[in-house]
Structure formats: structure tokens, C-alpha cells
Scaffold this motif. Structure first.
Motif, PDB file in Angstrom:
ATOM      1  N   PHE A  80      46.983  30.338  40.707  1.00  0.00           N
ATOM      2  CA  PHE A  80      47.054  32.029  41.750  1.00  0.00           C
ATOM      3  C   PHE A  80      46.695  32.977  40.664  1.00  0.00           C
ATOM      4  CE2 PHE A  80      49.359  29.043  44.780  1.00  0.00           C
ATOM      5  CZ  PHE A  80      48.652  28.304  45.409  1.00  0.00           C
ATOM      6  N   ALA A  81      47.510  32.694  39.774  1.00  0.00           N
ATOM      7  CA  ALA A  81      47.760  34.150  38.968  1.00  0.00           C
ATOM      8  C   ALA A  81      46.186  34.350  38.103  1.00  0.00           C
ATOM      9  CB  ALA A  81      48.472  35.321  38.518  1.00  0.00           C
ATOM     10  N   GLN A  82      46.766  32.897  37.188  1.00  0.00           N
ATOM     11  CA  GLN A  82      45.666  32.886  35.827  1.00  0.00           C
ATOM     12  C   GLN A  82      44.395  32.924  36.298  1.00  0.00           C
ATOM     13  OE1 GLN A  82      47.333  29.455  33.930  1.00  0.00           O
ATOM     14  NE2 GLN A  82      46.178  30.043  31.887  1.00  0.00           N
ATOM     15  N   ILE A  83      44.019  31.960  37.352  1.00  0.00           N
ATOM     16  CA  ILE A  83      42.342  32.543  38.117  1.00  0.00           C
ATOM     17  C   ILE A  83      41.364  34.259  37.665  1.00  0.00           C
ATOM     18  CG2 ILE A  83      40.471  31.794  39.550  1.00  0.00           C
ATOM     19  CD1 ILE A  83      42.115  29.343  40.270  1.00  0.00           C
ATOM     20  N   PRO A  84      42.325  34.888  38.337  1.00  0.00           N
ATOM     21  CA  PRO A  84      42.098  36.467  38.334  1.00  0.00           C
ATOM     22  C   PRO A  84      42.212  37.047  37.613  1.00  0.00           C
ATOM     23  CG  PRO A  84      43.710  36.403  40.183  1.00  0.00           C
ATOM     24  CD  PRO A  84      43.344  34.402  39.444  1.00  0.00           C
ATOM     25  N   ARG A  89      37.608  41.003  36.549  1.00  0.00           N
ATOM     26  CA  ARG A  89      38.437  42.289  36.546  1.00  0.00           C
ATOM     27  C   ARG A  89      39.289  43.108  37.737  1.00  0.00           C
ATOM     28  NH1 ARG A  89      32.613  43.423  36.088  1.00  0.00           N
ATOM     29  NH2 ARG A  89      32.947  44.935  37.999  1.00  0.00           N
ATOM     30  N   PRO A  90      40.303  43.610  36.795  1.00  0.00           N
ATOM     31  CA  PRO A  90      40.710  44.320  37.612  1.00  0.00           C
ATOM     32  C   PRO A  90      40.457  45.354  39.324  1.00  0.00           C
ATOM     33  CG  PRO A  90      42.044  44.775  36.015  1.00  0.00           C
ATOM     34  CD  PRO A  90      40.260  44.358  35.556  1.00  0.00           C
ATOM     35  N   GLN A  92      37.199  44.181  40.597  1.00  0.00           N
ATOM     36  CA  GLN A  92      36.086  43.399  41.223  1.00  0.00           C
ATOM     37  C   GLN A  92      37.069  42.659  42.253  1.00  0.00           C
ATOM     38  OE1 GLN A  92      34.618  40.736  38.298  1.00  0.00           O
ATOM     39  NE2 GLN A  92      32.556  41.237  39.237  1.00  0.00           N
ATOM     40  N   ARG A  93      35.637  42.679  42.884  1.00  0.00           N
ATOM     41  CA  ARG A  93      35.546  41.839  44.704  1.00  0.00           C
ATOM     42  C   ARG A  93      35.719  40.322  44.684  1.00  0.00           C
ATOM     43  NH1 ARG A  93      33.795  43.115  50.377  1.00  0.00           N
ATOM     44  NH2 ARG A  93      33.477  40.491  50.829  1.00  0.00           N
ATOM     45  N   VAL A  94      36.847  39.649  44.698  1.00  0.00           N
ATOM     46  CA  VAL A  94      37.212  38.468  45.003  1.00  0.00           C
ATOM     47  C   VAL A  94      37.711  38.041  46.621  1.00  0.00           C
ATOM     48  CG1 VAL A  94      38.338  37.955  42.792  1.00  0.00           C
ATOM     49  CG2 VAL A  94      39.924  38.896  44.156  1.00  0.00           C
ATOM     50  N   ASP A  95      36.770  37.088  46.716  1.00  0.00           N
ATOM     51  CA  ASP A  95      36.837  36.576  48.095  1.00  0.00           C
ATOM     52  C   ASP A  95      37.671  35.412  48.406  1.00  0.00           C
ATOM     53  OD1 ASP A  95      34.916  38.692  49.157  1.00  0.00           O
ATOM     54  OD2 ASP A  95      33.070  37.410  48.849  1.00  0.00           O
ATOM     55  N   TYR A  96      38.494  35.454  49.369  1.00  0.00           N
ATOM     56  CA  TYR A  96      39.665  34.563  49.891  1.00  0.00           C
ATOM     57  C   TYR A  96      38.733  33.889  50.746  1.00  0.00           C
ATOM     58  CZ  TYR A  96      42.644  34.568  45.218  1.00  0.00           C
ATOM     59  OH  TYR A  96      42.648  34.937  43.957  1.00  0.00           O
ATOM     60  N   VAL A  97      38.907  32.550  50.997  1.00  0.00           N
ATOM     61  CA  VAL A  97      38.946  32.047  52.102  1.00  0.00           C
ATOM     62  C   VAL A  97      40.252  31.414  52.874  1.00  0.00           C
ATOM     63  CG1 VAL A  97      37.782  29.692  54.200  1.00  0.00           C
ATOM     64  CG2 VAL A  97      36.100  31.508  52.545  1.00  0.00           C
ATOM     65  N   GLU A 109      49.541  36.698  45.506  1.00  0.00           N
ATOM     66  CA  GLU A 109      49.504  36.295  44.073  1.00  0.00           C
ATOM     67  C   GLU A 109      48.118  36.691  43.031  1.00  0.00           C
ATOM     68  OE1 GLU A 109      51.785  35.354  41.815  1.00  0.00           O
ATOM     69  OE2 GLU A 109      52.868  35.162  43.440  1.00  0.00           O
ATOM     70  N   ALA A 110      47.634  36.744  43.873  1.00  0.00           N
ATOM     71  CA  ALA A 110      45.374  37.810  43.683  1.00  0.00           C
ATOM     72  C   ALA A 110      45.620  39.218  44.323  1.00  0.00           C
ATOM     73  CB  ALA A 110      44.290  36.985  43.459  1.00  0.00           C
ATOM     74  N   GLY A 111      46.586  39.429  44.411  1.00  0.00           N
ATOM     75  CA  GLY A 111      46.533  40.575  44.930  1.00  0.00           C
ATOM     76  C   GLY A 111      46.698  41.355  43.926  1.00  0.00           C
ATOM     77  N   SER A 112      47.177  41.734  42.909  1.00  0.00           N
ATOM     78  CA  SER A 112      48.170  43.135  41.881  1.00  0.00           C
ATOM     79  C   SER A 112      46.929  42.087  40.642  1.00  0.00           C
ATOM     80  CB  SER A 112      49.530  42.511  41.773  1.00  0.00           C
ATOM     81  OG  SER A 112      49.486  41.567  40.465  1.00  0.00           O
ATOM     82  N   LEU A 113      45.893  41.273  40.605  1.00  0.00           N
ATOM     83  CA  LEU A 113      45.077  40.914  39.456  1.00  0.00           C
ATOM     84  C   LEU A 113      43.688  41.825  39.708  1.00  0.00           C
ATOM     85  CD1 LEU A 113      46.521  38.186  38.832  1.00  0.00           C
ATOM     86  CD2 LEU A 113      47.572  39.744  37.611  1.00  0.00           C
TER      87      LEU A 113
END
Length: 360
Positions: A80-84, A89-90, A92-97, A109-113
Motif C-alpha cells: 500500500f505504501a511501497q507502490i506510491p 512522485r509526491p 503526482q495524482r494517483v487514482d483509487y477505486v 497508506e498512500a495519502g502521505s506519499l
């Protein structure tokens, strides 16, 4: 010894033939005159076993040559953390379904990364259905799209691979990998904790497209870098040697049983058997929309909460194990991964029908 019918959500049932082989080889593995847990992970015997395990997994899943297969530690939760950390980049947008509790945890977990954007969320229907694809708010400039094909707690599953354009699709397949054939080429990265369909807990398989390894920051500590693990054939540090060995036995068992096409037929039949019992009973209920009902995890409720403890007591006495639902939702849950046989599902259904007759 009398083994029960194990419906645990994870760590989950393992094939009895695999367990017996591991038992027979526990003290003396191959020609090493020692246990697989006692030999060097850099010795030729272990490295040959590891290479064969990867080759068997590649064959089972038809993994294209331009994908790396990693056998790592930390479980799916670390991913959950290692992927972002590796793929975005910190800024950069990442989309989650999000279709369940594990998707929610991945978001947190990804929220701070990275800049997490929840593109779709089924919380409004209490995670009992898949949000329609037309309603997903995706950005073609996102670093990736993450989803959970099967949610173990609430029993919601995707039965197709979502089309997200050219953005890499990331899938937490912990509870559905190896249960049927999949098109790996549709994904940028697949990860799966072992303790459902791969082997014992303590190892995670990551299948990642090679071009994505170029995103791994050079500043990232090596132990967290997919690129560094790939360069070292997952031997950057001492791996979970026993877990890797047992996963290799599972892969060989799957091949001997007819591969993933055979698993798909078995798993479909097991799920149909159990859902038919629930739907026809007038006693049990499953809250999930029928089109999204999981083959792997089947939650169900009884008509009165006061019957729950009695059901658990009597089912355990009948040799039916680990049927208590997750604490977040209560009720019951039967996890019917690859190693759970049709005979076990039939035994559960027979008990459920008898319990309903006596307590209805």
C-alpha cells in the motif's frame, strides 16, 4: 489426525498433498541433508528452486517476458505504501477505486506519499456493489489507477478488468490470484499476499511491467525499491525461504491439477453451490449484488443475531472451521480459495440446511 473443513479468510487452507510433501521434506530437503529453512538462500539448491518457482508461476499466469516477478516480504499491506513510493512522485495524482475495506486502507497508506484521488467509492451502498465504470472520475495524467479485484471482508468482486486507457492499472490480487486465468498484459503491476492462494503468510508476489521500474527514485532506500529487488532476483536481502519453497510446491500442485482453467471451473462450482444454498434457504442472506458476488469470500447472515454464536459452536463441532465473519461486518463468512474442496463446501451446505431446519 482429523483435519477439519477450513474456511479461514487467511492464513487460509493449503492443499493437503502439499502439506504432506512439506512434512516429508522438512528435515531433509532434496539432496541438501538439511531443511530448506536451514540452507543458504544464495546456495545453488535454493536458487534453483526459486528459479523453478518463478518459471512455474510465469507458466500458470502466462506472464509476458517484459514483466518482472518479485518474491518480497511485508505482505500486501506494505505494498500500500511501497507502490506510491516507487511509481509516483509526491506531487503526482494517483487514482483509487474503492470497493471495500482493503481499498480504503490502501488509500490511507498512500495519502502521505502522493496526491490520492478517490475516483470511485462504493461506500454509499456499504460496499455491496461495484460503482459503474461510467461514473469513475479518472485522469489520463495520473501515475496509476489502483483497485482491489476482490474484497475479502464484504465479498465483492470484479469479474472483468476495468479499461483505464494508457494509465498503468495496479491490482491488489491477494485473494483472487491463481483462482482463474487472467490477462497479465492488461496490468502495470499486480501484487498479492501469499496467504490465500499462494502459500503461507509472510511473502508477497509482485508482478511489475519492466518499464515502470524506471520510475523508482534513486533516492529510495534499496530495500523499498522494486528496481533494486528486480536487479537482485528478489535476493537483495534474505527472503522468506520456507514461504518461497512452499509457494513453489503450490505452483506445481496447480499445474498437476490442470492449471488455472481447471481452478476456474472448480471455484465457480463451489461458489454456485454455496450461494444457491443461501438464496434458496429463506433463512440465510447475502447482502452483495449478485453480479458482484465473490467466488472467494462468501459472507452471510442469519435471521436473528442471537443465533450467531450457536451456529459457530455447532459448525465447529461438525468440523467446519473459521466461519465467523469479520469484526467490521459480523455474521458469517466462508472463504473458499483454491485449496478448499467441493467436498468441504458440500459439508458446509449440508450443515447450513440442517441448522436452518432446526432453528428456523
Amino acid at each position: 489426525m482429523s483435519r477439519g473443513h477450513n474456511f479461514s479468510a487467511g492464513p487460509a487452507a493449503l492443499p493437503e498433498t502439499v502439506l504432506r510433501q512439506a512434512q516429508a521434506e522438512l528435515l531433509e530437503w532434496g539432496g541438501s541433508a538439511a531443511s530448506v529453512m536451514e540452507v543458504s538462500h544464495r546456495g545453488k539448491e535454493f536458487m534453483a528452486m526459486a528459479a523453478q518457482a518463478e518459471a512455474d508461476l510465469r507458466e500458470l499466469l502466462a506472464i509476458p517476458a517484459n514483466y518482472k516477478v518479485l518474491f518480497l516480504q511485508g505482505g500486501a499491506t506494505q505494498q500500500f505504501a511501497q507502490i506510491p513510493m516507487n511509481l509516483a512522485r509526491p506531487d503526482q495524482r494517483v487514482d483509487y477505486v474503492v470497493t471495500g475495506d482493503w481499498g480504503e486502507k490502501a488509500v490511507r497508506e498512500a495519502g502521505s506519499l502522493a496526491q490520492v484521488h478517490v475516483a470511485a467509492n462504493s461506500a454509499g451502498n456499504r460496499h455491496t456493489a461495484i460503482p459503474p465504470r461510467a461514473e469513475w472520475d479518472l485522469d489520463p495524467a495520473s501515475a496509476y489507477v489502483h483497485y482491489t479485484p476482490n474484497e475479502t471482508i464484504r465479498g465483492v468482486e470484479f469479474f472483468d478488468i476495468p479499461d483505464v486507457g494508457d494509465v498503468p492499472l495496479i491490482a491488489d490480487m491477494s485473494s483472487t490470484i491463481l483462482s482463474r486465468p487472467i490477462d497479465v498484459s492488461r496490468f502495470g503491476l499486480i501484487y498479492a499476499g501469499a496467504q490465500k492462494n499462494i502459500g503461507p503468510s509472510g511473502i508477497v508476489v509482485v508482478i511489475v511491467r519492466e518499464d515502470l521500474l524506471q520510475r523508482c527514485p534513486k533516492s529510495l532506500p534499496k530495500i523499498f525499491s522494486f528496481a533494486e529487488h528486480a536487479a537482485q532476483d528478489s535476493l537483495l536481502n534474505t527472503p522468506n525461504t520456507f514461504g518461497w519453497y512452499l509457494a513453489g510446491l503450490i505452483f506445481k500442485w496447480l499445474k498437476a491439477e490442470g492449471g488455472l482453467a481447471a481452478m476456474e471451473l472448480r471455484n465457480r462450482r463451489k461458489a454456485e453451490t454455496l450461494y444457491a444454498c443461501i438464496d434458496e434457504s429463506g433463512f440465510y442472506a447475502n447482502p452483495v449484488e449478485k453480479s458482484a458476488r465473490s467466488w472467494m469470500n462468501v459472507p452471510f447472515t442469519l435471521p436473528r443475531p442471537e443465533l450467531d454464536e450457536l451456529f459457530l459452536q455447532e459448525s465447529k463441532a461438525a468440523g467446519l472451521l473459521a466461519l465467523k465473519g469479520h469484526k467490521l461486518v459480523g455474521g458469517m463468512r466462508a472463504s473458499i480459495y483454491n485449496a478448499v474442496t467441493q467436498q468441504s463446501v458440500d459439508a458446509l451446505v449440508e450443515f447450513m440446511r440442517d441448522f436452518a431446519r432446526r432453528r428456523g
